[in-house]
Write a protein that holds these residues in place. Structure first.
Motif, PDB file in Angstrom:
ATOM      1  N   ASP A 109      84.489 -32.944 -92.910  1.00 31.76           N
ATOM      2  CA  ASP A 109      85.916 -32.660 -93.037  1.00 31.76           C
ATOM      3  C   ASP A 109      86.137 -31.353 -93.796  1.00 31.76           C
ATOM      4  OD1 ASP A 109      85.517 -33.271 -95.736  1.00 31.76           O
ATOM      5  OD2 ASP A 109      86.636 -35.149 -95.677  1.00 31.76           O
ATOM      6  N   ALA A 110      87.386 -31.049 -94.118  1.00 30.90           N
ATOM      7  CA  ALA A 110      87.717 -29.771 -94.748  1.00 30.90           C
ATOM      8  C   ALA A 110      87.052 -29.589 -96.104  1.00 30.90           C
ATOM      9  CB  ALA A 110      89.239 -29.634 -94.883  1.00 30.90           C
ATOM     10  N   ARG A 136      82.366 -40.010 -79.022  1.00 31.18           N
ATOM     11  CA  ARG A 136      81.563 -39.887 -77.802  1.00 31.18           C
ATOM     12  C   ARG A 136      82.486 -39.754 -76.606  1.00 31.18           C
ATOM     13  NH1 ARG A 136      76.675 -43.854 -75.905  1.00 31.18           N
ATOM     14  NH2 ARG A 136      75.595 -42.417 -77.314  1.00 31.18           N
ATOM     15  N   GLN A 137      82.078 -38.899 -75.670  1.00 30.99           N
ATOM     16  CA  GLN A 137      82.749 -38.761 -74.382  1.00 30.99           C
ATOM     17  C   GLN A 137      81.704 -38.664 -73.277  1.00 30.99           C
ATOM     18  OE1 GLN A 137      86.448 -38.102 -73.339  1.00 30.99           O
ATOM     19  NE2 GLN A 137      86.217 -39.649 -74.944  1.00 30.99           N
ATOM     20  N   THR A 138      82.111 -38.989 -72.050  1.00 24.96           N
ATOM     21  CA  THR A 138      81.251 -38.857 -70.871  1.00 24.96           C
ATOM     22  C   THR A 138      81.699 -37.648 -70.073  1.00 24.96           C
ATOM     23  OG1 THR A 138      80.933 -41.254 -70.769  1.00 24.96           O
ATOM     24  CG2 THR A 138      80.433 -39.995 -68.776  1.00 24.96           C
ATOM     25  N   SER A 139      80.755 -36.793 -69.711  1.00 19.08           N
ATOM     26  CA  SER A 139      81.110 -35.545 -69.020  1.00 19.08           C
ATOM     27  C   SER A 139      81.648 -35.816 -67.621  1.00 19.08           C
ATOM     28  CB  SER A 139      79.893 -34.618 -68.937  1.00 19.08           C
ATOM     29  OG  SER A 139      78.845 -35.200 -68.193  1.00 19.08           O
ATOM     30  N   ASP A 140      82.599 -34.966 -67.206  1.00 20.72           N
ATOM     31  CA  ASP A 140      83.216 -35.114 -65.894  1.00 20.72           C
ATOM     32  C   ASP A 140      82.350 -34.458 -64.813  1.00 20.72           C
ATOM     33  OD1 ASP A 140      83.648 -32.352 -66.003  1.00 20.72           O
ATOM     34  OD2 ASP A 140      85.791 -32.518 -66.391  1.00 20.72           O
ATOM     35  N   ALA A 141      82.892 -34.316 -63.614  1.00 21.42           N
ATOM     36  CA  ALA A 141      82.126 -33.781 -62.487  1.00 21.42           C
ATOM     37  C   ALA A 141      81.615 -32.369 -62.740  1.00 21.42           C
ATOM     38  CB  ALA A 141      82.984 -33.814 -61.216  1.00 21.42           C
ATOM     39  N   ASN A 142      82.271 -31.641 -63.632  1.00 29.94           N
ATOM     40  CA  ASN A 142      81.855 -30.277 -63.962  1.00 29.94           C
ATOM     41  C   ASN A 142      80.993 -30.214 -65.224  1.00 29.94           C
ATOM     42  OD1 ASN A 142      83.373 -29.015 -61.817  1.00 29.94           O
ATOM     43  ND2 ASN A 142      85.210 -29.499 -63.003  1.00 29.94           N
ATOM     44  N   GLY A 143      80.660 -31.367 -65.772  1.00 30.28           N
ATOM     45  CA  GLY A 143      79.856 -31.401 -66.984  1.00 30.28           C
ATOM     46  C   GLY A 143      80.656 -31.215 -68.256  1.00 30.28           C
ATOM     47  N   LEU A 144      81.980 -31.290 -68.187  1.00 29.32           N
ATOM     48  CA  LEU A 144      82.847 -30.980 -69.316  1.00 29.32           C
ATOM     49  C   LEU A 144      83.265 -32.229 -70.087  1.00 29.32           C
ATOM     50  CD1 LEU A 144      84.673 -28.880 -70.853  1.00 29.32           C
ATOM     51  CD2 LEU A 144      86.465 -29.458 -69.178  1.00 29.32           C
ATOM     52  N   VAL A 145      83.246 -32.105 -71.421  1.00 29.00           N
ATOM     53  CA  VAL A 145      83.875 -33.087 -72.301  1.00 29.00           C
ATOM     54  C   VAL A 145      84.822 -32.342 -73.226  1.00 29.00           C
ATOM     55  CG1 VAL A 145      82.000 -34.785 -72.268  1.00 29.00           C
ATOM     56  CG2 VAL A 145      81.983 -32.958 -73.982  1.00 29.00           C
ATOM     57  N   THR A 146      85.902 -33.000 -73.605  1.00 28.41           N
ATOM     58  CA  THR A 146      86.897 -32.382 -74.482  1.00 28.41           C
ATOM     59  C   THR A 146      87.230 -33.334 -75.626  1.00 28.41           C
ATOM     60  OG1 THR A 146      87.872 -31.167 -72.621  1.00 28.41           O
ATOM     61  CG2 THR A 146      89.205 -31.369 -74.620  1.00 28.41           C
ATOM     62  N   PHE A 147      87.183 -32.812 -76.841  1.00 31.98           N
ATOM     63  CA  PHE A 147      87.535 -33.584 -78.029  1.00 31.98           C
ATOM     64  C   PHE A 147      88.673 -32.890 -78.769  1.00 31.98           C
ATOM     65  CE2 PHE A 147      83.056 -34.542 -77.328  1.00 31.98           C
ATOM     66  CZ  PHE A 147      82.967 -35.911 -77.558  1.00 31.98           C
ATOM     67  N   THR A 148      89.476 -33.686 -79.456  1.00 35.33           N
ATOM     68  CA  THR A 148      90.482 -33.168 -80.371  1.00 35.33           C
ATOM     69  C   THR A 148      90.037 -33.494 -81.786  1.00 35.33           C
ATOM     70  OG1 THR A 148      92.274 -33.494 -78.774  1.00 35.33           O
ATOM     71  CG2 THR A 148      92.890 -33.282 -81.100  1.00 35.33           C
ATOM     72  N   SER A 149      89.969 -32.474 -82.637  1.00 31.29           N
ATOM     73  CA  SER A 149      89.482 -32.672 -83.993  1.00 31.29           C
ATOM     74  C   SER A 149      90.170 -31.677 -84.922  1.00 31.29           C
ATOM     75  CB  SER A 149      87.953 -32.506 -84.030  1.00 31.29           C
ATOM     76  OG  SER A 149      87.437 -32.904 -85.286  1.00 31.29           O
ATOM     77  N   ILE A 150      89.542 -31.395 -86.050  1.00 38.95           N
ATOM     78  CA  ILE A 150      89.991 -30.334 -86.952  1.00 38.95           C
ATOM     79  C   ILE A 150      88.858 -29.331 -87.119  1.00 38.95           C
ATOM     80  CG2 ILE A 150      91.595 -31.819 -88.220  1.00 38.95           C
ATOM     81  CD1 ILE A 150      89.441 -31.803 -90.514  1.00 38.95           C
ATOM     82  N   TYR A 151      89.211 -28.133 -87.536  1.00 42.09           N
ATOM     83  CA  TYR A 151      88.194 -27.128 -87.820  1.00 42.09           C
ATOM     84  C   TYR A 151      87.326 -27.660 -88.957  1.00 42.09           C
ATOM     85  CZ  TYR A 151      86.431 -22.296 -87.828  1.00 42.09           C
ATOM     86  OH  TYR A 151      85.650 -21.166 -87.694  1.00 42.09           O
ATOM     87  N   PRO A 152      85.997 -27.728 -88.764  1.00 38.59           N
ATOM     88  CA  PRO A 152      85.153 -28.306 -89.815  1.00 38.59           C
ATOM     89  C   PRO A 152      85.115 -27.453 -91.068  1.00 38.59           C
ATOM     90  CG  PRO A 152      83.808 -27.293 -88.115  1.00 38.59           C
ATOM     91  CD  PRO A 152      85.220 -27.280 -87.605  1.00 38.59           C
TER      92      PRO A 152
END
Length: 240
Positions: A109-110, A136-152
């Protein structure tokens, strides 16, 4: 024991032969193709790419990642919004996006603290019973995963980073690595808001005990601002 000292002693105990694949993974082991863009979709016009360097998972890996399937991993942590876009590419398939890969990420965290740990000399604040900034996320057909977080944030002896562990759809470990951040962006972030009281990072990418061999395949592209939030893009190349 400070985290930097923990890593130093761990590497010392393992011995040079054991750690050299990890330390040299993005040094001379792979030659970057002339058209390669480091860390951010490392695909050339010929369909070749450089496998992402292996980096240490510890000392604060996620204990049960399968229970933390989530896109938004922010929880109650305060900081500048960060959208994290990671593309998994398969070096053994002309660097095409790898669908169905399981992608785990975690970061501090910050204030430089990790969830699931604490109450010890390595991290005095006890966060053993919470799971913020892990998912954890599973990659889509293009290999992409997207997360929402904060700048570490950062902690002593380490440059800002995000841990990443990629598994195949069947659960086989394919790659453990870390994402590096552009230092000019981090300096702006750490000068304001909830980050300001912690101050500027005490370790550069070049002096970091994980990234000191280079960040060719670890460096991300980060765009945005403290007010609007940031977006990180990065590609991790595995051999699947």
């Amino acid at each position: 024991m400070e985290r930097k000292e923990f890593l130093r002693r761990t590497f010392s105990a393992l011995g040079i032969a054991a750690i050299s694949p990890m330390v040299n993974a993005c040094g001379t082991a792979d030659t970057v193709e002339p058209e390669t863009t480091a860390g951010t979709g490392t695909t050339t016009g010929t369909g070749s790419c450089t496998e992402t360097s292996d980096e240490t998972e510890g000392p604060f890996p996620t204990k049960t990642p399968t229970s933390l399937v989530a896109k938004d991993i922010t929880s109650d942590r305060q900081g500048n919004k960060l959208t994290i876009k990671i593309t998994v590419q398969n070096k053994n398939n002309s660097c095409a996006g790898l669908a169905g890969a399981l992608v785990d990420i975690w970061h501090c965290d910050a204030a430089g603290n990790y969830s699931e740990y604490g109450g010890t000399g390595m991290q005095s604040t006890n966060y053993q019973s919470v799971h913020f900034l892990r998912g954890r996320q599973t990659s889509d057909a293009n290999g992409l995963v997207t997360f929402t977080s904060i700048y570490p944030g950062w902690y002593g002896g380490r440059a800002p980073h995000i841990h990443v562990h990629v598994y195949s759809s069947s659960g086989k470990s394919l790659k453990i690595s870390q994402i590096a951040f552009p230092e000019d962006i981090s300096k702006v972030v750490y000068a304001q808001g909830v980050y300001a009281s912690h101050g500027q990072a005490d370790t550069s990418n070049a002096r970091d005990n994980v990234f000191s061999d280079g960040v060719t395949t670890n460096m991300s592209i980060v765009t945005g601002s403290p007010s609007a939030g940031y977006e990180l893009t990065w590609a991790i190349v595995v051999a699947a």
